[in-house]
Each structure stands twice: as structure tokens, then as C-alpha cells.
Design a protein around this motif. Structure first.
Motif, PDB file in Angstrom:
ATOM      1  N   ASP A   1       0.828  -1.210   0.000  1.00 48.90           N
ATOM      2  CA  ASP A   1       0.000   0.000   0.000  1.00 48.90           C
ATOM      3  C   ASP A   1       0.864   1.262   0.000  1.00 48.90           C
ATOM      4  O   ASP A   1       0.554   2.241  -0.688  1.00 48.90           O
ATOM      5  CB  ASP A   1      -0.982   0.013   1.169  1.00 48.90           C
ATOM      6  CG  ASP A   1      -0.302  -0.022   2.528  1.00 48.90           C
ATOM      7  OD1 ASP A   1       0.819  -0.574   2.643  1.00 48.90           O
ATOM      8  OD2 ASP A   1      -0.887   0.517   3.491  1.00 48.90           O
ATOM      9  N   ALA A   2       1.969   1.235   0.721  1.00 48.35           N
ATOM     10  CA  ALA A   2       2.879   2.379   0.743  1.00 48.35           C
ATOM     11  C   ALA A   2       3.535   2.553  -0.629  1.00 48.35           C
ATOM     12  O   ALA A   2       3.738   3.684  -1.089  1.00 48.35           O
ATOM     13  CB  ALA A   2       3.934   2.202   1.829  1.00 48.35           C
ATOM     14  N   ARG A   3       3.843   1.454  -1.285  1.00 48.11           N
ATOM     15  CA  ARG A   3       4.438   1.509  -2.627  1.00 48.11           C
ATOM     16  C   ARG A   3       3.456   2.121  -3.620  1.00 48.11           C
ATOM     17  O   ARG A   3       3.826   2.947  -4.449  1.00 48.11           O
ATOM     18  CB  ARG A   3       4.822   0.076  -3.067  1.00 48.11           C
ATOM     19  CG  ARG A   3       5.525   0.039  -4.382  1.00 48.11           C
ATOM     20  CD  ARG A   3       6.901   0.490  -4.110  1.00 48.11           C
ATOM     21  NE  ARG A   3       7.763   0.534  -5.245  1.00 48.11           N
ATOM     22  CZ  ARG A   3       8.645   1.504  -5.409  1.00 48.11           C
ATOM     23  NH1 ARG A   3       8.727   2.471  -4.565  1.00 48.11           N
ATOM     24  NH2 ARG A   3       9.461   1.502  -6.394  1.00 48.11           N
ATOM     25  N   ARG A   4       2.182   1.713  -3.526  1.00 52.58           N
ATOM     26  CA  ARG A   4       1.155   2.289  -4.410  1.00 52.58           C
ATOM     27  C   ARG A   4       1.019   3.787  -4.158  1.00 52.58           C
ATOM     28  O   ARG A   4       0.918   4.575  -5.100  1.00 52.58           O
ATOM     29  CB  ARG A   4      -0.195   1.587  -4.213  1.00 52.58           C
ATOM     30  CG  ARG A   4      -0.282   0.227  -4.895  1.00 52.58           C
ATOM     31  CD  ARG A   4      -1.713  -0.309  -4.874  1.00 52.58           C
ATOM     32  NE  ARG A   4      -2.224  -0.450  -3.508  1.00 52.58           N
ATOM     33  CZ  ARG A   4      -2.051  -1.534  -2.745  1.00 52.58           C
ATOM     34  NH1 ARG A   4      -1.389  -2.576  -3.218  1.00 52.58           N
ATOM     35  NH2 ARG A   4      -2.550  -1.578  -1.528  1.00 52.58           N
ATOM     36  N   ASN A   5       1.014   4.197  -2.890  1.00 46.52           N
ATOM     37  CA  ASN A   5       0.938   5.622  -2.562  1.00 46.52           C
ATOM     38  C   ASN A   5       2.131   6.373  -3.142  1.00 46.52           C
ATOM     39  O   ASN A   5       1.980   7.453  -3.715  1.00 46.52           O
ATOM     40  CB  ASN A   5       0.893   5.841  -1.051  1.00 46.52           C
ATOM     41  CG  ASN A   5      -0.437   5.445  -0.449  1.00 46.52           C
ATOM     42  OD1 ASN A   5      -1.435   5.290  -1.139  1.00 46.52           O
ATOM     43  ND2 ASN A   5      -0.447   5.259   0.861  1.00 46.52           N
ATOM     44  N   TYR A   6       3.317   5.806  -2.988  1.00 41.22           N
ATOM     45  CA  TYR A   6       4.537   6.417  -3.521  1.00 41.22           C
ATOM     46  C   TYR A   6       4.416   6.606  -5.034  1.00 41.22           C
ATOM     47  O   TYR A   6       4.670   7.688  -5.563  1.00 41.22           O
ATOM     48  CB  TYR A   6       5.739   5.529  -3.174  1.00 41.22           C
ATOM     49  CG  TYR A   6       7.060   6.031  -3.709  1.00 41.22           C
ATOM     50  CD1 TYR A   6       7.877   6.847  -2.932  1.00 41.22           C
ATOM     51  CD2 TYR A   6       7.492   5.687  -4.990  1.00 41.22           C
ATOM     52  CE1 TYR A   6       9.090   7.318  -3.416  1.00 41.22           C
ATOM     53  CE2 TYR A   6       8.698   6.151  -5.490  1.00 41.22           C
ATOM     54  CZ  TYR A   6       9.492   6.963  -4.698  1.00 41.22           C
ATOM     55  OH  TYR A   6      10.688   7.421  -5.189  1.00 41.22           O
ATOM     56  N   GLU A   7       4.007   5.551  -5.731  1.00 38.63           N
ATOM     57  CA  GLU A   7       3.888   5.603  -7.186  1.00 38.63           C
ATOM     58  C   GLU A   7       2.826   6.600  -7.635  1.00 38.63           C
ATOM     59  O   GLU A   7       3.027   7.333  -8.616  1.00 38.63           O
ATOM     60  CB  GLU A   7       3.601   4.206  -7.744  1.00 38.63           C
ATOM     61  CG  GLU A   7       4.809   3.282  -7.611  1.00 38.63           C
ATOM     62  CD  GLU A   7       4.496   1.823  -7.891  1.00 38.63           C
ATOM     63  OE1 GLU A   7       3.314   1.477  -8.169  1.00 38.63           O
ATOM     64  OE2 GLU A   7       5.431   1.015  -7.820  1.00 38.63           O
TER      65      GLU A   7
END
Length: 182
Positions: free
Chosen positions: A7-13
Motif C-alpha cells: 500500500d505504501a508503494r502504491r501511494n509512492y507511485e
């Protein structure tokens, strides 16, 4: 970078993608709160990933600079050394013009930072530009006294002076490129 949860990776992207769009529309001074809102996250999430504006700008540019460096490396085998250099300089200028304020924010800040992503990105572009310029020098199509850092400064100056009105950018770059020719 630390490995992020999914979820943090999706937010970052999403933040990087929305920043890319916002910077292209409004320049690198685009509202960070607006970028967070467009990405569907709270401002705190943006600042956890990107403590400073420059951190966000660098994240947006990392992939694009890698593409620009890849283009330059590919041009190192082109038949026409001068045209290869001119093509890469034109792509470099177009990249800088995509984001109003880019030249002042990243290229110049990279000159003043001894480490970090800005310095790494700048060094990669400088290395590719130097290789293209040296290849053209050895072929005898570029003046032997031309320095890589001078060419970068001139391209940055063209980007900076034409950021509000990019119409003369190509003409100015053509003047620069023609001035390099022996």
C-alpha cells in the motif's frame, strides 16, 4: 530506498505520477498539497515519502533522466557523431523545458550537492554528454576546446530563459549547436 509495503508503494507511485503531471502543468513549484490530494493521500503521506520538494522533484526525474541517459548511450554508436550530439542536446533541452523551473531547481542544485540523487543524476547526464562530446571531438566535427560543463550550462541557460516562452528554445539551441561545430 527502503522496501515499502504494497500500500505504501502504491501511494509512492501515485504521488510520483501526480507530481509528474502537476510539474508538467504548473512547473516544479506546483502545490504539494494539491499533488497529495490528486494522488488520493493525505499531505502527511506525501511528506513521509518526500520530506522536501527537491526529494519529490528528484523522484519524478529519476526515470526520465535514466531514459535520457539511455538515449545518449544509444547515440554513442550513431554514424554521424555531430548529429548524435545535437540530437542528445535537443532531447536534454526538451526534458528541461517540460518542467518550468527545472533548470534552477535540479540542475543547478546538483552542482552544489556532493551526494544524493541530484548529484548522481547530474553525474550520469554529464558522463553521457561528455562521452558524446568527446566522440564528436575525436571525429573532428566539434571544436577541441569545447568543455562539457560549459555546454550543460548553456543548455540550462536556454531552458531557464525560455521557460515562460519556449518558442525561441530550438532556435537558441541551434545557435549553440552550430557554434560547437568546427
Amino acid at each position: 530506498m527502503v522496501e515499502l509495503r504494497a500500500d505504501a508503494r502504491r501511494n509512492y507511485e501515485r504521488l510520483v505520477e501526480q507530481a509528474r503531471l502537476a510539474f508538467a502543468e504548473s512547473g516544479v513549484d506546483a502545490s504539494l498539497d494539491d499533488i497529495a490530494r490528486r494522488a488520493g493521500v493525505a499531505s502527511g503521506t506525501l511528506y513521509r515519502h518526500f520530506p522536501t520538494r527537491l526529494d519529490l522533484v528528484e523522484a519524478v526525474l529519476a526515470g526520465q533522466i535514466a531514459e535520457l541517459a539511455g538515449l545518449g548511450r544509444g547515440l554513442l554508436t550513431a554514424d554521424d557523431e555531430f548529429e548524435a550530439l545535437a540530437t542528445w542536446l535537443r532531447a536534454t533541452l526538451q526534458h528541461a523545458l517540460t518542467y518550468r523551473g527545472l533548470a534552477a531547481t535540479v540542475l543547478n542544485s546538483a552542482l552544489n550537492r556532493s551526494s544524493g540523487l541530484a548529484a548522481t543524476l547530474h553525474a550520469e547526464l554529464l558522463d553521457v554528454g561528455a562521452a558524446l562530446l568527446e566522440r564528436a571531438r575525436k571525429a573532428g566535427v566539434v571544436n577541441i576546446g569545447v568543455r562539457t560543463d560549459d555546454v550543460f550550462k548553456m543548455v540550462s541557460a536556454i531552458a531557464w530563459t525560455t521557460q515562460q516562452d519556449p518558442a525561441p528554445a530550438d532556435r537558441l539551441l541551434t545557435l549553440l549547436v552550430n557554434g560547437l561545430r568546427t
